[in-house]
Design an enzyme around this catalytic site. Structure first.
Site, PDB file in Angstrom:
ATOM      1  N   HIS B  62      45.653  51.413  39.169  1.00  0.00           N
ATOM      2  CA  HIS B  62      45.916  52.859  39.174  1.00  0.00           C
ATOM      3  C   HIS B  62      44.844  53.543  38.326  1.00  0.00           C
ATOM      4  CE1 HIS B  62      50.441  52.656  40.415  1.00  0.00           C
ATOM      5  NE2 HIS B  62      49.631  52.696  41.452  1.00  0.00           N
ATOM      6  N   ASP B  64      44.621  55.881  36.138  1.00  0.00           N
ATOM      7  CA  ASP B  64      44.716  56.144  34.696  1.00  0.00           C
ATOM      8  C   ASP B  64      44.516  54.878  33.866  1.00  0.00           C
ATOM      9  OD1 ASP B  64      47.161  55.363  35.849  1.00  0.00           O
ATOM     10  OD2 ASP B  64      48.359  56.307  34.287  1.00  0.00           O
TER      11      ASP B  64
END
Lengths: 301, 301
Positions: B62, B64
């Site tokens: 992901h 982030d």
């Protein structure tokens, strides 16, 4: 037109300098040009509304011009964006973005429309009633385009006092702005030029980064109002320019001069230089009206 | 061991908060754990020498937690790094990084060694004389691992005065630290425990982000000294945790308690919360020794 520089340094983001990204407001558009790492944070810092960005133009696939794109696309998704997003950039850009969405199992809920470029000639890639965007084929270490943004011939300016005196119904004002003759309340035809005057001269902006000195672009950007041209190097490092396919400040100025640009903005500075004024000084020996890009600086023109 | 939090917020980078990344100094290693967008700038801000980073551990793909990786790899290249770089992360990480290098026609001049993970069981992925690193299989929306860093049983502490009194040649000091009996200058065997004492107790650190509440990890991290466990939500949003495969502060505390951790560090906060102290308060109802991660904060332990 308003240009906001989010980042104008080459190579890598640092604590106080950012890699290439800028926002061009032109008529009602908010065009994002290039998207280095951290661009989404700079957009927030400058309070630019994410939803106003509908078109992103990427010059080439070097990190300092596009590593922030996937994060921006992802953030738009997390903010439940619904507006379509158009992305213009070199062939390959779709594959690398969609691979990352696939690996994250995170697909956008808005339409992501890729316009992949591969032509070596300038082409019209966007057009609406008010604006046209053309590619400017550049020469760099990988396939690269600059972008030319041109306002179309604008509407005529309505002289409201004259229109009232001529007893024209307000419903016809738009027709007048579009240049038509109209009938007034008494049924008389009123010649357009009696109640309107010429609109603002359409403006144009050319973004040229990254590129070696390339005279081929001059006819494409001829008479442009504002030219942003990369100047990675000062003259003392001119020998590095052809090798790395970048330009010097003087070379940028030479392009501006031969293209008959009104204003030249320099940017894409190598981080080896502390004093940016040297770029201006060198460019001014060739072309008078030189401005320096600076992270966070806006230009109205 | 020293842990420096570069970023500890979920979802998207903002002007004053950063997404997940942290640096663990353990013995002579400088391990980078996760690498959200902008990590390279935070490394610079905290004056962490790029060349000391030889191992990067990515929990999942992901944005982030990994959108800053490609930029960091690219910056290492621009800085003409020569040191090998090992990257541990989910299968797919090699493809996405190499695709971007291919599109940029920019290959590293140093060795980039990918260790792609796909096992659902904890495995030893790194080991040298001083440290071991194990995966901690987590449960999130995509394949995810936490990482357990364990110092090995250290050397014994040499009592130099006692060694001199026992007339042992300096050449044998390392043997003594390693626990061996040695002969002294007079040919007598000296029992190791007469001139050494037990070394420092080896420390351990477990990084667990992102994950839904998952008791399966407890045996893997049993008796860990410091547990970093994500706490995206407070209790009032507990209903969102299983849906998004995240945890609450109380759930993180429950894992810490059952694993008999000494210290719990909370992080990966949702940006919906203004007051981080609420995370501590809720976690403390279950587990006493709770600390809050904060961007830029260091923990020595």
């Amino acid at each position: 037109m308003k240009l906001t520089i989010l980042g104008c340094y080459s190579a890598t983001p640092r604590v106080s300098t950012h890699t290439t990204s800028q926002v061009l407001e032109i008529n009602n558009h908010m065009f994002l040009i290039d998207c280095g790492e951290g661009t989404q944070v700079e957009l927030r810092r400058h309070k630019i509304k994410f939803n106003r960005i509908k078109h992103i133009f990427i010059s080439h696939l070097h990190g300092d011009h596009f590593f922030g794109l996937v994060g921006l696309i992802s953030t738009f998704r997390l903010l439940t964006r619904e507006t379509d997003l158009h992305i213009y950039g070199p062939k390959g850009i779709k594959e690398v973005i969609t691979l990352q969405m696939k690996l994250a199992d995170s697909w956008t809920n808005y339409n992501l429309i890729f316009h992949e470029l591969s032509s070596d000639s300038s082409e019209l890639i966007f057009e609406d009633a008010l604006v046209e965007v053309y590619t400017i084929p550049l020469e760099h270490r990988v396939y690269t385009n600059g972008y030319l943004f041109k306002e179309k011939e604008g509407e005529r300016k309505l002289n409201i006092g004259a229109a009232l005196d001529a007893n024209i119904d307000k419903a016809y004002y738009n027709k007048l702005k579009q240049g038509f003759d109209v009938k007034n309340e008494d049924g008389e035809t009123i010649k357009n030029r009696l109640v309107t005057s010429k609109g603002d001269k359409p403006k144009s902006y050319a973004f040229c980064s990254d590129t070696v000195y390339k005279e081929d672009i001059i006819p494409v950007i001829k008479d442009v109002d504002v030219l942003y041209h990369e100047s990675t190097f000062l003259d003392k490092h001119a020998h590095l320019a052809p090798k790395t396919k970048h330009s010097t400040a003087k070379q940028a100025a030479s392009i501006a001069k031969h293209a008959n640009a009104k204003t030249l903005i320099l940017g894409h500075y190598s981080s080896r230089y502390d004093n940016l004024e040297d770029f201006r000084t060198e460019a001014k020996t060739v072309f008078e009206n030189v401005k320096l890009a600076k992270d966070g600086k806006s230009f109205d023109f």
